[in-house]
Design a protein around this motif. Structure first.
Motif, mmCIF file in Angstrom:
data_model
loop_
_atom_site.group_PDB
_atom_site.id
_atom_site.type_symbol
_atom_site.label_atom_id
_atom_site.label_comp_id
_atom_site.label_asym_id
_atom_site.label_seq_id
_atom_site.Cartn_x
_atom_site.Cartn_y
_atom_site.Cartn_z
ATOM 1 N N ASP A 1 0.877 -1.167 0.000
ATOM 2 C CA ASP A 1 0.000 0.000 0.000
ATOM 3 C C ASP A 1 0.918 1.221 0.000
ATOM 4 O O ASP A 1 1.518 1.541 1.020
ATOM 5 C CB ASP A 1 -0.855 -0.040 1.277
ATOM 6 C CG ASP A 1 -1.965 0.958 1.232
ATOM 7 O OD1 ASP A 1 -1.707 2.072 0.769
ATOM 8 O OD2 ASP A 1 -3.080 0.627 1.652
ATOM 9 N N LEU B 1 1.531 -5.186 18.302
ATOM 10 C CA LEU B 1 0.307 -4.716 18.950
ATOM 11 C C LEU B 1 0.120 -5.409 20.292
ATOM 12 O O LEU B 1 -0.135 -4.766 21.314
ATOM 13 C CB LEU B 1 -0.905 -4.980 18.058
ATOM 14 C CG LEU B 1 -0.977 -4.162 16.780
ATOM 15 C CD1 LEU B 1 -2.253 -4.470 16.041
ATOM 16 C CD2 LEU B 1 -0.928 -2.706 17.113
ATOM 17 N N GLU C 1 2.444 2.998 18.235
ATOM 18 C CA GLU C 1 2.045 1.622 17.934
ATOM 19 C C GLU C 1 1.320 1.564 16.601
ATOM 20 O O GLU C 1 1.475 0.610 15.836
ATOM 21 C CB GLU C 1 1.121 1.110 19.037
ATOM 22 C CG GLU C 1 1.749 1.277 20.389
ATOM 23 C CD GLU C 1 0.722 1.369 21.491
ATOM 24 O OE1 GLU C 1 -0.436 1.032 21.262
ATOM 25 O OE2 GLU C 1 1.127 1.787 22.586
ATOM 26 N N LEU C 2 0.545 2.608 16.359
ATOM 27 C CA LEU C 2 -0.219 2.689 15.127
ATOM 28 C C LEU C 2 0.714 2.706 13.917
ATOM 29 O O LEU C 2 0.465 2.026 12.921
ATOM 30 C CB LEU C 2 -1.031 3.979 15.191
ATOM 31 C CG LEU C 2 -2.340 3.983 14.482
ATOM 32 C CD1 LEU C 2 -3.205 2.890 15.030
ATOM 33 C CD2 LEU C 2 -2.986 5.330 14.676
ATOM 34 N N LEU D 1 3.486 -8.606 8.658
ATOM 35 C CA LEU D 1 2.174 -8.581 9.307
ATOM 36 C C LEU D 1 2.222 -9.308 10.647
ATOM 37 O O LEU D 1 1.679 -8.823 11.648
ATOM 38 C CB LEU D 1 1.132 -9.219 8.390
ATOM 39 C CG LEU D 1 -0.292 -9.017 8.890
ATOM 40 C CD1 LEU D 1 -0.633 -7.547 8.836
ATOM 41 C CD2 LEU D 1 -1.274 -9.804 8.068
ATOM 42 N N ARG E 1 2.548 -5.712 2.926
ATOM 43 C CA ARG E 1 1.962 -6.896 2.310
ATOM 44 C C ARG E 1 2.973 -8.043 2.292
ATOM 45 O O ARG E 1 3.355 -8.570 1.259
ATOM 46 C CB ARG E 1 1.501 -6.593 0.892
ATOM 47 C CG ARG E 1 0.369 -7.516 0.520
ATOM 48 C CD ARG E 1 -0.057 -7.332 -0.902
ATOM 49 N NE ARG E 1 -1.149 -8.228 -1.182
ATOM 50 C CZ ARG E 1 -2.417 -7.888 -1.088
ATOM 51 N NH1 ARG E 1 -2.739 -6.697 -0.751
ATOM 52 N NH2 ARG E 1 -3.357 -8.746 -1.337
ATOM 53 N N LEU F 1 0.459 4.189 2.763
ATOM 54 C CA LEU F 1 0.723 3.803 4.154
ATOM 55 C C LEU F 1 2.175 3.382 4.324
ATOM 56 O O LEU F 1 2.789 3.651 5.359
ATOM 57 C CB LEU F 1 -0.207 2.664 4.564
ATOM 58 C CG LEU F 1 -1.660 3.056 4.741
ATOM 59 C CD1 LEU F 1 -2.477 1.860 5.176
ATOM 60 C CD2 LEU F 1 -1.793 4.166 5.756
ATOM 61 N N MET G 1 1.348 -7.787 14.317
ATOM 62 C CA MET G 1 0.441 -8.344 15.329
ATOM 63 C C MET G 1 1.152 -8.509 16.661
ATOM 64 O O MET G 1 0.607 -8.208 17.733
ATOM 65 C CB MET G 1 -0.073 -9.710 14.870
ATOM 66 C CG MET G 1 -0.822 -9.684 13.578
ATOM 67 S SD MET G 1 -2.417 -8.963 13.791
ATOM 68 C CE MET G 1 -3.286 -10.320 14.527
ATOM 69 N N TRP H 1 1.441 -3.760 8.104
ATOM 70 C CA TRP H 1 0.314 -4.119 7.259
ATOM 71 C C TRP H 1 0.529 -3.655 5.822
ATOM 72 O O TRP H 1 0.224 -4.370 4.877
ATOM 73 C CB TRP H 1 -0.964 -3.499 7.815
ATOM 74 C CG TRP H 1 -2.172 -3.973 7.086
ATOM 75 C CD1 TRP H 1 -2.807 -5.163 7.248
ATOM 76 C CD2 TRP H 1 -2.860 -3.286 6.049
ATOM 77 N NE1 TRP H 1 -3.844 -5.255 6.379
ATOM 78 C CE2 TRP H 1 -3.904 -4.117 5.635
ATOM 79 C CE3 TRP H 1 -2.696 -2.049 5.446
ATOM 80 C CZ2 TRP H 1 -4.787 -3.745 4.633
ATOM 81 C CZ3 TRP H 1 -3.566 -1.673 4.450
ATOM 82 C CH2 TRP H 1 -4.605 -2.521 4.055
ATOM 83 N N PHE I 1 2.097 -0.657 13.271
ATOM 84 C CA PHE I 1 1.095 -1.499 12.613
ATOM 85 C C PHE I 1 0.989 -1.149 11.136
ATOM 86 O O PHE I 1 0.919 -2.027 10.282
ATOM 87 C CB PHE I 1 -0.265 -1.315 13.292
ATOM 88 C CG PHE I 1 -1.372 -1.939 12.519
ATOM 89 C CD1 PHE I 1 -1.600 -3.299 12.600
ATOM 90 C CD2 PHE I 1 -2.156 -1.178 11.674
ATOM 91 C CE1 PHE I 1 -2.600 -3.881 11.860
ATOM 92 C CE2 PHE I 1 -3.152 -1.754 10.925
ATOM 93 C CZ PHE I 1 -3.377 -3.113 11.021
ATOM 94 N N MET I 2 0.973 0.171 10.844
ATOM 95 C CA MET I 2 0.874 0.603 9.453
ATOM 96 C C MET I 2 2.026 0.031 8.642
ATOM 97 O O MET I 2 1.837 -0.452 7.522
ATOM 98 C CB MET I 2 0.902 2.136 9.389
ATOM 99 C CG MET I 2 -0.459 2.772 9.486
ATOM 100 S SD MET I 2 -0.384 4.476 10.026
ATOM 101 C CE MET I 2 0.478 5.238 8.693
#
Lengths: 165, 410
Positions: free
Chosen positions: B111, B182, B159-160, B175, B170, B114, B179, B167, B163-164
Motif C-alpha cells: 500500500d 500490537l 504503535e499505530l 504482518l 503486504r 501507508l 500483530m 500491514w 502497525f501501518m
C-alpha cells in the motif's frame, strides 16, 4: 474560527471517507484520523487534559482493539466485504437513535446565558470534580464499558468455534 | 515543600547560558515574532541535539555490545578523507551516507501511501514526546499542566505507525510482526502507566517540572529526595524500566523484529532512508522514555549531592540520561530474548499486579507522611515489606512448575 472550521471539516471528511471505503483497514485508520481531529478540537477549545486523554485512549488503545478485531476476524488477503443492503436500515435506525439521544441531551441541558470567558480549570480541579460530585457517573460509565467488553468476549468466543479448522 | 519558581536571575551564568544564547539570536525581533522564533529555535535545538545523540548512540551501542562480547567493534571509519580513525567515530557518518544512497524499494503489492507514511508518522510522534521534558532548571520547551499525559498520548500513537508499516508491506513476516507489536505494546502500556501513577500521586502534579520540583531537598543533609530512593519509587522505577524496554522494542523484548524468527519484522520491506528513519524513531523513543524516567524517578536535572549544585542543571540531566541509556545497552548485551507467551505472561501476571500493589504502597506512603521521626523506621519497614513480599510471591508464581530445561542431543 478558521481553525475550528478546518478541524471540523477535516474530522468530518475523514469520518465520511471512512464510511465510504470498502477496505476495512483503511476505514479504521481514517476513523483514527477523525479521532485525532476531535482531540484537535478539544485543544482548540483549551481543554488540553481532555485532548491528551482522547489521544491516549482512542488513538492509543481503542484503535489497537479495532485493528486487532479486523485482523483476527478476517485474513488480510480476503476480498473486500461486499455491500450488504440488509443491514442498511437497522444501521441507520441505530445511528439515528444515538444521534437523537445525544441531540436531545445537548438541546435540553440549560446553558448559562452570559457565557463570558472560559472558566480556568486546572487538572487538579478536574480530578477533584470527577472523583467527588461526578463519581457516580464515572462508575456507571466504567460498568457500562466492562459489560460491553464482556459482551464482545462472549461474541468472539461463540464465533471461534465455527471458524476452528 | 515545593520551592518557589526558579528565578532566572538568581541562577548562575552557566545555568543561563542557553537562554542568553537564545536571546542574543532572537532578542532584536518584535514580540509576536520573537515568540515564534524562540519556539522554532527550541524545536531546532531538540532535533539537532537528539539526532546527533542518536548517531552517537548507534556507535556507542555497537561498541559496548562488542566490548561485552570481547571484540573490538567498528573501528575503521574515522575522519573522512584523512587517516585519523578515532576509534571508529566516523561510523555514524558512513552509515548515514550508506542509508541515503541505497535504493528505496516499495514492494509491488504494498500500500504505497501507508508504506511511505509509517516511518514519517513514527518519527514525528517520537520527536513530539521531547517537548515536555525539563532538560534543565530553565530549559523546559513546553510547560504543560498535563505534561506527563501529553508524553504518553504522543507515545501511544507510535504503535499505530508500527502497525501501518507491518500491514502496508503486504508481507506475512511484516504482518506477523505487526500483530506481535500490537500484543506487546498493549500489554506493556498498562504497567508503564501504572508505574507512573504513584509518582503523580506523591508529587501531586501531572506537569513534568512540578514532579522535578517535588523531588527537591536533601534528607540528612546529603541524600537527595529523589523518588527512586523510596520503597515505592524503587519498585515503580524497576517496573517503569522493564515496561520502557518493552515499549521501545528493545532486547529482551525485541520480538516484533526478532531477526532469527521474523526476518526483520515490520522492517522487512523497508530499505534505504526509510529504514534509517525507523531506527532513528526507535532510538529517539528510547531516549525520550529514558528522559522521562530521569525526570520522574531520578530527580530530573537535580544534582545528586548538595556541593555539586554548581554544575549546570542540564549537564546533570544529560549525564543521567546517558547513564540510563548505557543501562539499556547493557541489558541488550546480557539478556536473552523472551518468547511471546513469556512476554505477555510477564506483563499480565507479574508487572500489572505488582504495579497495582505498588500504587497502594505509594498511597500508604502519602498517608503516613505526617509521622514523626520515631515512627519513620516503621513506615520504611512496612513499605519495604509491601514492595518485597508481593515481588517474591508473584515471582514464585511466575516460575511455578518450570524447571531449568535440559537439552539432549538426539
Amino acid at each position: 474560527m478558521i481553525a475550528l472550521a478546518a478541524i471540523a471539516l477535516g474530522t468530518l471528511a475523514a469520518a465520511a471517507v471512512a464510511l465510504a471505503l470498502r477496505d476495512l483497514i483503511h476505514s479504521a485508520l481514517l476513523l483514527i484520523a477523525s479521532w485525532v481531529g476531535i482531540a484537535a478540537f478539544y485543544l482548540w477549545a483549551g481543554a488540553e487534559f481532555i485532548a491528551f486523554a482522547q489521544v491516549l485512549i482512542y488513538v492509543g488503545a481503542i484503535s489497537m482493539v479495532v485493528l486487532f478485531a479486523v485482523l483476527l476476524t478476517r485474513p488480510p488477503t480476503a476480498p473486500a466485504t461486499p455491500v450488504r443492503s440488509g443491514r442498511t436500515v437497522p444501521g441507520f435506525l441505530a445511528g439515528g437513535a444515538v444521534l437523537g439521544l445525544l441531540a436531545g441531551a445537548v438541546l435540553s441541558s440549560p446553558l448559562p446565558a452570559g457565557m463570558g470567558a472560559a472558566p480556568a480549570f486546572g487538572v487538579r480541579e478536574l480530578g477533584l470534580k470527577l472523583l467527588g460530585p461526578h463519581a457516580g457517573a464515572l462508575l456507571a460509565t466504567g460498568a457500562l464499558l466492562t459489560v460491553a467488553l464482556l459482551g464482545a468476549v462472549v461474541l468472539a468466543a461463540g464465533r471461534g468455534k465455527e471458524d476452528a479448522p | 515543600m515545593n520551592p518557589p519558581a526558579a528565578d532566572p536571575l538568581a541562577a548562575g551564568l552557566l545555568e543561563r547560558l542557553p537562554l542568553l544564547a537564545r536571546d542574543a539570536l532572537t532578542g532584536a525581533l518584535p514580540e509576536p515574532w520573537r515568540w515564534v522564533a524562540n519556539g522554532l529555535l527550541a524545536i531546532l535545538a531538540i532535533i539537532v541535539v537528539f539526532s546527533s545523540l542518536f548517531a552517537l548512540l548507534t556507535l556507542a551501542e555497537r561498541k559496548v555490545l562488542a566490548r561485552v562480547q570481547n571484540r573490538p567493534g567498528p573501528n575503521r571509519a574515522g575522519l573522512p578523507l584523512t587517516r585519523f580513525r578515532l576509534g571508529g567515530l566516523g561510523q555514524p557518518l558512513a552509515d548515514g551516507i550508506k542509508m541515503l544512497t541505497k535504493e528505496d524499494i516499495v514492494p509491488r503489492g504494498a500500500d504505497p501511501v501507508l508504506h511511505f507514511l509509517a516511518p514519517v508518522v513514527l518519527l514525528a510522534l517520537s520527536l513530539l514526546t521531547f517537548a515536555v521534558l525539563p532538560y534543565g532548571r530553565l530549559l523546559v520547551p513546553v510547560e504543560l499542566e498535563a505534561g506527563v499525559l501529553y508524553f504518553f498520548a504522543a507515545g501511544a500513537a507510535t504503535e499505530l505507525a508500527l502497525f501501518m508499516a507491518g500491514w502496508a508491506s503486504r508481507n506475512k513476516y511484516s504482518l506477523l510482526a505487526a500483530m506481535r507489536a500490537l500484543a506487546q505494546l498493549i500489554s506493556y502500556e498498562l504497567p508503564l502507566l501504572l508505574a507512573v501513577v504513584p509518582v503523580v500521586l506523591l508529587a501531586g502534579s501531572l506537569s513534568t517540572s512540578g514532579i522535578v520540583a517535588a523531588q527537591a531537598g536533601w534528607d540528612l543533609g546529603f541524600l537527595p529526595r529523589w523518588f527512586v530512593l523510596t520503597p515505592w519509587g524503587f519498585a515503580s522505577f524497576l517496573i517503569f524500566l522493564t515496561a520502557a524496554l518493552a515499549e521501545s522494542n528493545r532486547s529482551p523484548f525485541d520480538l516484533p523484529e526478532a531477526e532469527s524468527e521474523l526476518i526483520a519484522g515490520h522492517l522487512t520491506e523497508y530499505s534505504g532512508f526509510k529504514y534509517a528513519l525507523f531506527f532513528m524513531a526507535e532510538y529517539l523513543g528510547m531516549t525520550a522514555l529514558a528522559g522521562l524516567g530521569v525526570t520522574l524517578f531520578l530527580g530530573g536535572w537535580r544534582a545528586p549531592l548538595p556541593f555539586l549544585e554548581f554544575v549546570p542543571s542540564y549537564a546533570w540531566f544529560g549525564l543521567k540520561l546517558l547513564a540510563l541509556l548505557f543501562v539499556f545497552i547493557w541489558i541488550r548485551a546480557t539478556f536473552p530474548r523472551l518468547r511471546i507467551d513469556q512476554l505477555t505472561r510477564l506483563a499480565w501476571k507479574f508487572l500489572v499486579p505488582l504495579a497495582l500493589l505498588n500504587l497502594g504502597t505509594a498511597a500508604l506512603w502519602a498517608l503516613t507522611a505526617g509521622w514523626g521521626p520515631a515512627l519513620q523506621p516503621l513506615r520504611w519497614l512496612g513499605a519495604v515489606a509491601l514492595v518485597a513480599g508481593p515481588f517474591v510471591l508473584l515471582g514464585r508464581g511466575l516460575t511455578a512448575g518450570l524447571r531449568p530445561r535440559t537439552y539432549r542431543f538426539a
